[in-house]
Design a protein around this motif. Structure first.
Motif, PDB file in Angstrom:
ATOM      1  N   LYS A  61      25.522  29.277  24.942  1.00  0.00           N
ATOM      2  CA  LYS A  61      26.978  29.122  25.050  1.00  0.00           C
ATOM      3  C   LYS A  61      27.420  29.356  26.502  1.00  0.00           C
ATOM      4  CE  LYS A  61      31.144  29.929  22.549  1.00  0.00           C
ATOM      5  NZ  LYS A  61      31.568  29.734  21.208  1.00  0.00           N
ATOM      6  N   LYS A  62      26.838  30.362  27.152  1.00  0.00           N
ATOM      7  CA  LYS A  62      27.157  30.630  28.560  1.00  0.00           C
ATOM      8  C   LYS A  62      26.739  29.459  29.454  1.00  0.00           C
ATOM      9  CE  LYS A  62      26.683  35.634  28.206  1.00  0.00           C
ATOM     10  NZ  LYS A  62      25.793  36.776  28.505  1.00  0.00           N
ATOM     11  N   GLU A  63      25.710  28.719  29.038  1.00  0.00           N
ATOM     12  CA  GLU A  63      25.242  27.559  29.797  1.00  0.00           C
ATOM     13  C   GLU A  63      26.051  26.299  29.497  1.00  0.00           C
ATOM     14  OE1 GLU A  63      21.021  27.021  29.173  1.00  0.00           O
ATOM     15  OE2 GLU A  63      20.641  29.157  29.513  1.00  0.00           O
ATOM     16  N   GLY A  64      27.072  26.425  28.660  1.00  0.00           N
ATOM     17  CA  GLY A  64      27.949  25.294  28.384  1.00  0.00           C
ATOM     18  C   GLY A  64      27.659  24.535  27.111  1.00  0.00           C
ATOM     19  N   TYR A  65      26.727  25.010  26.312  1.00  0.00           N
ATOM     20  CA  TYR A  65      26.444  24.342  25.038  1.00  0.00           C
ATOM     21  C   TYR A  65      27.552  24.657  24.035  1.00  0.00           C
ATOM     22  CZ  TYR A  65      21.688  23.076  26.315  1.00  0.00           C
ATOM     23  OH  TYR A  65      20.603  22.518  26.916  1.00  0.00           O
ATOM     24  N   LYS A  66      27.917  23.661  23.234  1.00  0.00           N
ATOM     25  CA  LYS A  66      28.803  23.861  22.099  1.00  0.00           C
ATOM     26  C   LYS A  66      27.922  24.259  20.917  1.00  0.00           C
ATOM     27  CE  LYS A  66      32.506  22.338  24.162  1.00  0.00           C
ATOM     28  NZ  LYS A  66      33.431  23.285  24.720  1.00  0.00           N
ATOM     29  N   ILE A  67      28.246  25.364  20.286  1.00  0.00           N
ATOM     30  CA  ILE A  67      27.476  25.841  19.141  1.00  0.00           C
ATOM     31  C   ILE A  67      28.086  25.234  17.878  1.00  0.00           C
ATOM     32  CG2 ILE A  67      26.631  27.860  17.884  1.00  0.00           C
ATOM     33  CD1 ILE A  67      25.631  27.668  20.826  1.00  0.00           C
ATOM     34  N   VAL A  68      27.282  24.465  17.171  1.00  0.00           N
ATOM     35  CA  VAL A  68      27.741  23.792  15.954  1.00  0.00           C
ATOM     36  C   VAL A  68      26.871  24.277  14.799  1.00  0.00           C
ATOM     37  CG1 VAL A  68      28.123  21.578  14.814  1.00  0.00           C
ATOM     38  CG2 VAL A  68      28.408  21.759  17.303  1.00  0.00           C
ATOM     39  N   VAL A  69      27.485  25.000  13.870  1.00  0.00           N
ATOM     40  CA  VAL A  69      26.734  25.462  12.708  1.00  0.00           C
ATOM     41  C   VAL A  69      26.818  24.406  11.616  1.00  0.00           C
ATOM     42  CG1 VAL A  69      26.955  27.925  13.206  1.00  0.00           C
ATOM     43  CG2 VAL A  69      28.672  26.820  11.784  1.00  0.00           C
ATOM     44  N   VAL A  70      25.711  24.177  10.950  1.00  0.00           N
ATOM     45  CA  VAL A  70      25.679  23.261   9.810  1.00  0.00           C
ATOM     46  C   VAL A  70      25.737  24.164   8.578  1.00  0.00           C
ATOM     47  CG1 VAL A  70      24.419  21.417   8.655  1.00  0.00           C
ATOM     48  CG2 VAL A  70      24.344  21.609  11.159  1.00  0.00           C
ATOM     49  N   GLU A  71      26.983  24.342   8.123  1.00  0.00           N
ATOM     50  CA  GLU A  71      27.250  25.313   7.060  1.00  0.00           C
ATOM     51  C   GLU A  71      28.607  24.990   6.457  1.00  0.00           C
ATOM     52  OE1 GLU A  71      26.455  27.606   4.541  1.00  0.00           O
ATOM     53  OE2 GLU A  71      25.275  28.541   6.132  1.00  0.00           O
ATOM     54  N   GLN A  72      28.721  25.181   5.180  1.00  0.00           N
ATOM     55  CA  GLN A  72      30.001  24.970   4.518  1.00  0.00           C
ATOM     56  C   GLN A  72      30.863  26.213   4.735  1.00  0.00           C
ATOM     57  OE1 GLN A  72      29.861  24.489   0.229  1.00  0.00           O
ATOM     58  NE2 GLN A  72      31.422  22.911   0.365  1.00  0.00           N
ATOM     59  N   THR A  73      31.940  26.053   5.485  1.00  0.00           N
ATOM     60  CA  THR A  73      32.880  27.140   5.758  1.00  0.00           C
ATOM     61  C   THR A  73      34.292  26.635   5.494  1.00  0.00           C
ATOM     62  OG1 THR A  73      33.292  26.585   8.075  1.00  0.00           O
ATOM     63  CG2 THR A  73      31.362  27.966   7.618  1.00  0.00           C
ATOM     64  N   THR A  74      35.266  27.517   5.626  1.00  0.00           N
ATOM     65  CA  THR A  74      36.652  27.087   5.394  1.00  0.00           C
ATOM     66  C   THR A  74      37.102  26.077   6.438  1.00  0.00           C
ATOM     67  OG1 THR A  74      37.435  29.019   6.623  1.00  0.00           O
ATOM     68  CG2 THR A  74      37.370  29.208   4.221  1.00  0.00           C
ATOM     69  N   GLY A  75      36.522  26.104   7.637  1.00  0.00           N
ATOM     70  CA  GLY A  75      36.924  25.172   8.676  1.00  0.00           C
ATOM     71  C   GLY A  75      35.946  24.059   8.957  1.00  0.00           C
ATOM     72  N   SER A  76      34.934  23.904   8.111  1.00  0.00           N
ATOM     73  CA  SER A  76      33.913  22.884   8.378  1.00  0.00           C
ATOM     74  C   SER A  76      34.441  21.488   8.077  1.00  0.00           C
ATOM     75  CB  SER A  76      32.645  23.154   7.570  1.00  0.00           C
ATOM     76  OG  SER A  76      32.918  23.188   6.192  1.00  0.00           O
ATOM     77  N   ILE A  77      33.863  20.522   8.795  1.00  0.00           N
ATOM     78  CA  ILE A  77      34.203  19.123   8.547  1.00  0.00           C
ATOM     79  C   ILE A  77      32.958  18.413   8.024  1.00  0.00           C
ATOM     80  CG2 ILE A  77      36.006  19.072  10.328  1.00  0.00           C
ATOM     81  CD1 ILE A  77      33.998  17.411  12.054  1.00  0.00           C
ATOM     82  N   PRO A  78      33.134  17.355   7.246  1.00  0.00           N
ATOM     83  CA  PRO A  78      31.969  16.609   6.757  1.00  0.00           C
ATOM     84  C   PRO A  78      31.204  15.982   7.928  1.00  0.00           C
ATOM     85  CG  PRO A  78      33.927  16.017   5.508  1.00  0.00           C
ATOM     86  CD  PRO A  78      34.385  16.842   6.678  1.00  0.00           C
ATOM     87  N   LEU A  79      29.904  15.936   7.810  1.00  0.00           N
ATOM     88  CA  LEU A  79      29.034  15.411   8.861  1.00  0.00           C
ATOM     89  C   LEU A  79      29.480  14.033   9.342  1.00  0.00           C
ATOM     90  CD1 LEU A  79      26.452  15.552  10.587  1.00  0.00           C
ATOM     91  CD2 LEU A  79      25.211  14.630   8.631  1.00  0.00           C
ATOM     92  N   HIS A  80      29.862  13.156   8.431  1.00  0.00           N
ATOM     93  CA  HIS A  80      30.224  11.792   8.826  1.00  0.00           C
ATOM     94  C   HIS A  80      31.513  11.725   9.655  1.00  0.00           C
ATOM     95  CE1 HIS A  80      32.429  12.240   5.013  1.00  0.00           C
ATOM     96  NE2 HIS A  80      33.292  11.381   5.539  1.00  0.00           N
TER      97      HIS A  80
END
Length: 117
Positions: A61-80
């Motif tokens: 994250k400090k190196e500028g990567y966006k951390i994207v979790v593949v997990e069903q959460t209240t704020g998750s969006i469908p993969l497509h």
């Protein structure tokens, strides 16, 4: 936990030309017969490392990567619905087959994706 799934992750990473796989915790590591059976050589073409915990994600994250979790959460969006931004660097986090992604990593994430099943 499944070594065949680890091998499949390597094969998928190779197909999408991913930069690296970061394995953590109890995840099996190459070389292993079951990993190689499903990886079909991808453990040789995809860089990888193993970490005892997920603190490497803080460094990414400090190196500028966006951390994207593949997990069903209240704020998750469908993969497509996920549209990667050209030039952005992403770290996709997949959790344990039983327990999913840890709460710490979900809190660190910039985005959550869910794969409709």
């Amino acid at each position: 936990r499944s070594l065949y799934n680890v091998g499949s992750a390597f094969r998928t990473a190779d197909a999408f030309r991913m930069e690296k796989i970061h394995l953590t915790g109890i995840t099996g590591t190459p070389p292993h017969r079951e990993i190689e059976k499903s990886a079909l050589g991808a453990t040789e073409s995809v860089d990888w490392s193993h970490h005892t915990d997920h603190t490497f994600a803080n460094e990414l994250k400090k190196e500028g990567y966006k951390i994207v979790v593949v997990e069903q959460t209240t704020g998750s969006i469908p993969l497509h619905e996920f549209v990667p931004i050209r030039g952005e660097k992403y770290c996709f986090v997949f959790g344990n087959e039983v327990n999913g992604v840890s709460e710490d990593l979900i809190a660190l994430a910039d985005q959550a994706l869910e794969i409709p099943q």
